[in-house]
Design an enzyme around this catalytic site. Structure first.
Site, PDB file in Angstrom:
ATOM      1  N   ASP A  10      -7.636  -8.663   6.429  1.00 41.71           N
ATOM      2  CA  ASP A  10      -8.723  -8.610   7.400  1.00 41.71           C
ATOM      3  C   ASP A  10      -9.311  -7.220   7.551  1.00 41.71           C
ATOM      4  O   ASP A  10      -8.707  -6.220   7.185  1.00 41.71           O
ATOM      5  CB  ASP A  10      -8.213  -9.041   8.773  1.00 41.71           C
ATOM      6  CG  ASP A  10      -7.379  -7.946   9.433  1.00 41.71           C
ATOM      7  OD1 ASP A  10      -6.416  -7.475   8.794  1.00 41.71           O
ATOM      8  OD2 ASP A  10      -7.710  -7.527  10.561  1.00 41.71           O
ATOM      9  N   ASP A  41       0.869  -1.180   0.000  1.00 43.32           N
ATOM     10  CA  ASP A  41       0.000   0.000   0.000  1.00 43.32           C
ATOM     11  C   ASP A  41       0.907   1.231   0.000  1.00 43.32           C
ATOM     12  O   ASP A  41       1.402   1.637  -1.048  1.00 43.32           O
ATOM     13  CB  ASP A  41      -0.929  -0.088   1.215  1.00 43.32           C
ATOM     14  CG  ASP A  41      -2.046   0.946   1.195  1.00 43.32           C
ATOM     15  OD1 ASP A  41      -1.986   1.860   0.370  1.00 43.32           O
ATOM     16  OD2 ASP A  41      -2.979   0.853   2.018  1.00 43.32           O
TER      17      ASP A  41
HETATM   18  P1  XMP Z   1       1.801  -0.325   3.775  1.00 43.82           P
HETATM   19  O1  XMP Z   1       0.966   0.935   3.725  1.00 43.82           O
HETATM   20  O2  XMP Z   1       2.817  -0.296   4.859  1.00 43.82           O
HETATM   21  O3  XMP Z   1       0.704  -1.362   4.173  1.00 43.82           O
HETATM   22  O4  XMP Z   1       2.335  -0.713   2.408  1.00 43.82           O
HETATM   23  C1  XMP Z   1       0.913  -2.674   4.182  1.00 43.82           C
HETATM   24  C2  XMP Z   1       0.088  -3.326   5.271  1.00 43.82           C
HETATM   25  O5  XMP Z   1      -1.138  -2.616   5.525  1.00 43.82           O
HETATM   26  C3  XMP Z   1      -2.231  -3.496   5.495  1.00 43.82           C
HETATM   27  N1  XMP Z   1      -3.141  -3.091   4.399  1.00 43.82           N
HETATM   28  C4  XMP Z   1      -4.355  -3.576   4.190  1.00 43.82           C
HETATM   29  N2  XMP Z   1      -5.045  -4.506   4.877  1.00 43.82           N
HETATM   30  N3  XMP Z   1      -6.837  -4.262   3.345  1.00 43.82           N
HETATM   31  C5  XMP Z   1      -6.285  -4.848   4.437  1.00 43.82           C
HETATM   32  O6  XMP Z   1      -6.927  -5.712   5.019  1.00 43.82           O
HETATM   33  C6  XMP Z   1      -6.198  -3.322   2.615  1.00 43.82           C
HETATM   34  O7  XMP Z   1      -6.752  -2.829   1.623  1.00 43.82           O
HETATM   35  C7  XMP Z   1      -4.898  -2.961   3.064  1.00 43.82           C
HETATM   36  N4  XMP Z   1      -3.976  -2.079   2.599  1.00 43.82           N
HETATM   37  C8  XMP Z   1      -2.909  -2.191   3.456  1.00 43.82           C
HETATM   38  C9  XMP Z   1      -1.668  -4.864   5.304  1.00 43.82           C
HETATM   39  O8  XMP Z   1      -1.576  -5.466   6.569  1.00 43.82           O
HETATM   40  C10 XMP Z   1      -0.289  -4.664   4.763  1.00 43.82           C
HETATM   41  O9  XMP Z   1       0.604  -5.641   5.270  1.00 43.82           O
END
Ligand code: XMP
Length: 177
Positions: free
Chosen positions: A158, A102
């Site tokens: 989740d 993300d």
């Molecule tokens: P970053 O922002 O650090 O995020 O790249 C990675 C972690 O954030 C969680 N994440 C999500 N979890 N739906 C989820 O259930 C989503 O759309 C989502 N986007 C980010 C996830 O734990 C990931 O490891």
């Protein structure tokens, strides 16, 4: 389909077919190298199990417990390492697995940590990547699917601890959030 799911974004069959392709690339790149897989809990559990059963190479498998979302639908930006000890990756080539890329902050923090622990190379592999501008970790070395900038659940992902066991990736109904 689960009653709280508005729509299925990526169905089970498509995920499983894509894993064949990803696993093939991993085998090509890691063959003959001292390999350690580091998978991030809890989101990468289903992805890890399904991907690695297709990778017939000798490997050490480790899990790392990190938190970045803290239960909501927005990334907090703060990555916490929840384990007391880190896996031994000294001199190894690491395949770092996560459910979704993300903002990139999670993978960046974990890559840094693994490099500090002596990993000689860290390659990143995610089931999903959000199609957004990122300042860190612009893309993973291996990506299953690109998706839009929306909150998704299922196949390991989740909302408040629920929906990880769904075999597909989907979007929640407003009424479930
Ligand atoms: P970053 O922002 O650090 O995020 O790249 C990675 C972690 O954030 C969680 N994440 C999500 N979890 N739906 C989820 O259930 C989503 O759309 C989502 N986007 C980010 C996830 O734990 C990931 O490891």
């Amino acid at each position: 389909m689960h009653q709280d799911i508005e729509k299925v974004l990526i169905d089970e069959g498509i995920i499983q077919k894509r894993l064949d392709v990803l696993a093939g690339k991993v085998v090509e790149d890691f063959e003959g190298k001292p390999m350690v897989v580091v998978a991030l809990l809890k989101g990468a559990v289903l992805f890890t199990a399904d991907l690695l059963r297709r990778v017939a190479l000798p490997m050490q498998i480790e899990f790392l417990n990190v938190a970045s979302y803290h239960g909501g639908t927005e990334s907090s930006g703060v990555v916490s390492f929840l384990d007391e000890t880190l896996p031994d990756v000294e001199g190894k080539v690491v395949l770092l697995l996560d459910d979704i890329l993300d903002t990139g902050r999670t993978l960046e923090a974990v890559m840094k940590k693994l490099e500090q622990q002596g990993a000689c190379e860290v390659k990143t592999c995610v089931l999903l990547a959000k199609d957004i501008e990122r300042e860190v970790v612009k893309e993973a070395d291996y990506t299953g699917f690109m998706i839009g900038d929306e909150f998704v659940v299922g196949y390991g992902l989740d909302y408040q601890g629920l929906y990880r066991n769904l075999p597909y990736v989907g979007v929640l109904k407003d009424s479930a959030v």
